[in-house]
Design a protein around this motif. Structure first.
Motif, PDB file in Angstrom:
ATOM      1  N   MET A   1       0.951  -1.008  -0.082  1.00 15.27           N
ATOM      2  CA  MET A   1       0.004  -0.051  -0.135  1.00 15.27           C
ATOM      3  C   MET A   1       0.607   1.272   0.043  1.00 15.27           C
ATOM      4  SD  MET A   1      -3.013   1.127   2.898  1.00 15.27           S
ATOM      5  CE  MET A   1      -3.931  -0.456   2.512  1.00 15.27           C
ATOM      6  N   ASN A   2       0.392   2.178  -0.671  1.00 15.75           N
ATOM      7  CA  ASN A   2       1.230   3.390  -0.923  1.00 15.75           C
ATOM      8  C   ASN A   2       0.950   4.613  -0.013  1.00 15.75           C
ATOM      9  OD1 ASN A   2       3.287   2.633  -3.049  1.00 15.75           O
ATOM     10  ND2 ASN A   2       1.700   2.991  -4.702  1.00 15.75           N
ATOM     11  N   THR A   3       1.773   5.381   0.501  1.00 20.09           N
ATOM     12  CA  THR A   3       1.463   6.360   1.212  1.00 20.09           C
ATOM     13  C   THR A   3       0.870   7.555   0.274  1.00 20.09           C
ATOM     14  OG1 THR A   3       3.585   6.157   2.508  1.00 20.09           O
ATOM     15  CG2 THR A   3       2.690   8.254   2.771  1.00 20.09           C
ATOM     16  N   SER A   4       0.009   8.280   1.120  1.00 21.78           N
ATOM     17  CA  SER A   4      -0.868   9.263   0.406  1.00 21.78           C
ATOM     18  C   SER A   4      -0.278  10.701   0.917  1.00 21.78           C
ATOM     19  CB  SER A   4      -2.500   9.240   0.333  1.00 21.78           C
ATOM     20  OG  SER A   4      -2.653   9.187   1.690  1.00 21.78           O
ATOM     21  N   TYR A   5      -0.546  11.646   0.314  1.00 21.63           N
ATOM     22  CA  TYR A   5       0.131  13.085   0.715  1.00 21.63           C
ATOM     23  C   TYR A   5      -0.976  13.948   0.325  1.00 21.63           C
ATOM     24  CZ  TYR A   5       4.482  10.697   0.628  1.00 21.63           C
ATOM     25  OH  TYR A   5       5.762   9.653   0.933  1.00 21.63           O
ATOM     26  N   PRO A   6      -1.413  15.080   1.132  1.00 28.12           N
ATOM     27  CA  PRO A   6      -2.114  16.029   0.805  1.00 28.12           C
ATOM     28  C   PRO A   6      -1.779  16.647  -0.564  1.00 28.12           C
ATOM     29  CG  PRO A   6      -1.274  16.449   3.164  1.00 28.12           C
ATOM     30  CD  PRO A   6      -0.657  15.620   2.520  1.00 28.12           C
ATOM     31  N   TYR A   7      -2.551  17.024  -1.491  1.00 27.21           N
ATOM     32  CA  TYR A   7      -2.255  17.318  -3.002  1.00 27.21           C
ATOM     33  C   TYR A   7      -1.276  18.320  -3.028  1.00 27.21           C
ATOM     34  CZ  TYR A   7      -2.579  19.393  -7.510  1.00 27.21           C
ATOM     35  OH  TYR A   7      -1.893  19.965  -8.699  1.00 27.21           O
ATOM     36  N   ASP A   8      -0.059  18.244  -3.881  1.00 23.80           N
ATOM     37  CA  ASP A   8       0.886  19.327  -3.871  1.00 23.80           C
ATOM     38  C   ASP A   8       1.388  19.272  -5.266  1.00 23.80           C
ATOM     39  OD1 ASP A   8       3.170  20.726  -3.903  1.00 23.80           O
ATOM     40  OD2 ASP A   8       4.364  19.367  -2.204  1.00 23.80           O
ATOM     41  N   ALA A   9       0.997  20.291  -5.965  1.00 30.93           N
ATOM     42  CA  ALA A   9       1.312  20.744  -7.377  1.00 30.93           C
ATOM     43  C   ALA A   9       2.840  20.267  -7.891  1.00 30.93           C
ATOM     44  CB  ALA A   9       0.799  21.815  -7.855  1.00 30.93           C
ATOM     45  N   ASP A  10       3.838  20.538  -6.649  1.00 32.28           N
ATOM     46  CA  ASP A  10       5.293  20.281  -7.258  1.00 32.28           C
ATOM     47  C   ASP A  10       5.610  18.865  -7.331  1.00 32.28           C
ATOM     48  OD1 ASP A  10       5.464  23.009  -6.866  1.00 32.28           O
ATOM     49  OD2 ASP A  10       6.100  23.046  -4.918  1.00 32.28           O
ATOM     50  N   LEU A  11       4.848  17.813  -7.039  1.00 30.57           N
ATOM     51  CA  LEU A  11       4.898  16.575  -7.023  1.00 30.57           C
ATOM     52  C   LEU A  11       5.153  16.265  -8.390  1.00 30.57           C
ATOM     53  CD1 LEU A  11       3.717  15.215  -3.534  1.00 30.57           C
ATOM     54  CD2 LEU A  11       5.863  15.356  -4.178  1.00 30.57           C
TER      55      LEU A  11
END
Ligand SMILES: [Zn+2]
Length: 76
Positions: free
Chosen positions: A1-11
């Motif tokens: 299962m992959n980690t999720s992050y708050p949306y970040d356009a820079d990614l």
């Protein structure tokens, strides 16, 4: 299962739907019709190929339910 992050356009890759704040999950699944996509990205995550994807709130629920990513705020 992959980690999720708050949306970040820079990614995300410049010029992609994800970098514009859209939902690459539903774009990739060709499922942007009514009831499918909420439009605005709320989560950034890496898919099974290691590519950064973005997801709207509906995609986030779906991905967590399917065991693809962790719910936001967990794990990291
Ligand atoms: Zn969506």
């Amino acid at each position: 299962m992959n980690t999720s992050y708050p949306y970040d356009a820079d990614l995300h890759e410049a010029g992609s739907e994800a970098a514009r704040g859209g939902c690459s999950y539903h774009q990739e699944h060709h499922d942007t019709g009514a009831g499918g996509c909420a439009g605005e990205a709320v989560v950034s995550y890496q898919d099974r190929q290691g590519h950064w994807q973005s997801g709207c709130s509906a995609a986030l629920e779906r991905l967590v339910a399917d065991g693809e990513i962790e719910a936001l705020g967990q794990g990291a």
